[in-house]
Design a protein around this motif. Structure first.
Motif, PDB file in Angstrom:
ATOM      1  N   VAL A 102     -12.853  -4.466  -5.557  1.00 36.03           N
ATOM      2  CA  VAL A 102     -11.128  -4.678  -5.974  1.00 36.03           C
ATOM      3  C   VAL A 102     -10.588  -4.739  -4.676  1.00 36.03           C
ATOM      4  O   VAL A 102     -10.819  -3.868  -3.791  1.00 36.03           O
ATOM      5  N   ASP A 103      -9.929  -5.722  -4.510  1.00 39.50           N
ATOM      6  CA  ASP A 103      -9.186  -6.520  -3.020  1.00 39.50           C
ATOM      7  C   ASP A 103      -8.132  -6.670  -3.153  1.00 39.50           C
ATOM      8  O   ASP A 103      -7.189  -5.758  -2.785  1.00 39.50           O
ATOM      9  N   GLY A 104      -7.660  -7.835  -3.610  1.00 44.12           N
ATOM     10  CA  GLY A 104      -6.139  -8.182  -3.738  1.00 44.12           C
ATOM     11  C   GLY A 104      -5.554  -7.424  -4.692  1.00 44.12           C
ATOM     12  O   GLY A 104      -5.822  -7.285  -5.933  1.00 44.12           O
ATOM     13  N   ILE A 105      -4.170  -7.169  -4.384  1.00 39.96           N
ATOM     14  CA  ILE A 105      -3.462  -6.673  -5.279  1.00 39.96           C
ATOM     15  C   ILE A 105      -1.981  -7.122  -5.247  1.00 39.96           C
ATOM     16  O   ILE A 105      -1.564  -7.450  -4.509  1.00 39.96           O
ATOM     17  N   ALA A 106      -1.393  -7.276  -6.306  1.00 41.51           N
ATOM     18  CA  ALA A 106       0.094  -7.816  -6.279  1.00 41.51           C
ATOM     19  C   ALA A 106       0.811  -7.006  -7.370  1.00 41.51           C
ATOM     20  O   ALA A 106       0.404  -6.472  -8.410  1.00 41.51           O
TER      21      ALA A 106
END
Length: 430
Positions: A245-249
């Motif tokens: 898990v990398d990008g988060i918004a």
């Protein structure tokens, strides 16, 4: 015919957006050293290796921009830097970075200093939230030490003074194993932070409560790398690296039922979970995880606007995509707003500034991962377009919700007292 129609619609949207322009670009990252002699000595010792310094994140506050340089290899003297947000004399596009807040805060092996900063976020009150993984992933063993992973909050209105330091417990972010990748902030419930940990052994989303000064981790299979997405090509360069898990918004402040969006880098899928499920640390997260759809390529960072538009990159396509979360499903609502096989090789992260500009860090990371960085050509760029909106932390009209005030935690006070005592003991010894 349908495929042609969809392509035409995508092209129309591209034309409706201002094109990205290169504002800053570096062949290599350099710093404002105490003296030229110090710089030469650092080069001689291998403490500074220009080709090993690359940018992952940029954030803006007033007239300055703050950049992170993660210590993935040897020779990275500064992991958090600062410089003017505007090119000096409108023509200095490769500025030298000052260490932030000081050189002392960049010292390897000193657990009171930053060891590896990959991402930061700045809240509307000018407080910088810094993720420090606690260890350098560089190969050289000298001065190398596994410190605890930390969240450090600095006051940009007070020269980067430390407001709070929180050490994550091992059961949340295991020392020497965790990798704190990205962070989003929530003003509600006394202040919350949601953090992606893509460490190989225990990936997940870490939740931190400002009010209670505590943390926990959400774990789910959707946060793990998917085998089908581990390998891909960027600019004819092969990347084979499983990344969890990398990008988060985070959906915008105006929404009542806010959602956390995320994706492993090694994945073709976008997922979401309600903030309420993460905040309440529900026992069975499975029932709350929603798969939103399949992307055309792998994605690194992502960002949400105040109007509910999600932006993210397509690494194998050198492209940047938007999706209006309020108007259509992910399956049919995606639109490519930029594709440039030179300027947008590896769109790493995104951010908004206070003037409604939208920025993207592109860093050609495929070259770094394959030891092919050529410092005679531009490698790292900050590109910008004007959208006229702010980030997810603001309401659509540009105003900010009321953010909680908070002081240093007891842990931070103890840390400060311990540091003061150590300095006094050294003074007495002299």
């Amino acid at each position: 015919m349908q495929r042609l129609l969809l392509l035409t619609l995508s092209l129309v949207v591209v034309l409706c957006h201002e094109q990205f322009q290169v504002i800053f670009e570096w062949k290599s990252i350099d710093f404002k050293w105490p003296s030229e002699e110090v710089r030469k000595y650092a080069l001689l010792r291998g403490d500074y290796i220009p080709m090993n310094n690359f940018i992952t994140t940029v954030k803006f506050w007033k007239d300055k921009m703050y950049l992170t340089i993660p210590r993935w290899k040897d020779g990275v003297p500064v992991t958090l830097g600062v410089t003017s947000a505007k090119p000096v004399n409108n023509n200095e596009t490769a500025p030298f970075l000052d260490p932030f807040p000081t050189w002392d805060m960049q010292k390897l092996g000193d657990c009171s200093a930053f060891q590896l900063v990959h991402s930061i976020e700045i809240d509307p009150k000018g407080r910088m939230w810094v993720l420090d993984t606690g260890r350098s992933t560089a190969l050289r063993m000298e001065n190398k030490r596994d410190c605890p992973a930390r969240l450090v909050i600095l006051d940009l209105e007070d020269n980067g003074k430390i407001i709070r330091t929180y050490e994550f417990p091992d059961y949340v972010a295991r020392r020497g194993v965790t990798y704190l990748n990205d962070i989003v902030l929530d003003h509600e419930n006394g202040g919350m932070a949601y953090i992606t940990d893509n460490g190989l052994d225990d990936p997940g989303i870490i939740v931190y409560s400002v009010k209670n000064n505590t943390s926990w981790k959400i774990r789910h299979d959707s946060m793990k790398a998917e085998k089908e997405a581990v390998g891909f090509m960027v600019a004819k360069t092969r990347v084979i690296n499983p990344v969890n898990v990398d990008g988060i918004a985070l959906s915008p402040a105006s929404e009542s039922n806010r959602q956390i969006y995320y994706s492993p880098l090694s994945s073709f899928h976008l997922y979401s979970i309600p903030v309420s499920a993460a905040r309440d640390n529900v026992t069975n997260i499975d029932q709350f995880v929603k798969e939103l759809g399949r992307k055309e390529s792998q994605t690194d960072g992502m960002a949400m606007s105040a109007t509910g538009v999600l932006y993210f990159g397509l690494l194998a396509d050198d492209a940047i995509v938007m999706w209006d979360t309020k108007k259509s499903s992910f399956a049919v609502g995606r639109r490519i707003i930029s594709r440039d096989h030179v300027l947008t090789q590896w769109p790493d992260s995104f951010t908004f500034d206070e003037d409604g500009n939208f920025w993207c860090v592109t860093n050609m990371l495929q070259n770094f991962l394959n030891n092919r960085v050529n410092i005679s050509v531009p490698n790292y760029r900050l590109i910008r377009t004007h959208l006229g909106v702010k980030s997810y932390q603001y309401y659509e009209n540009g105003t900010a919700p009321e953010w909680p005030d908070f002081t240093a935690s007891a842990e931070s006070v103890r840390f400060a007292l311990a540091t003061l005592l150590a300095v006094l003991l050294v003074f007495v010894a002299k």
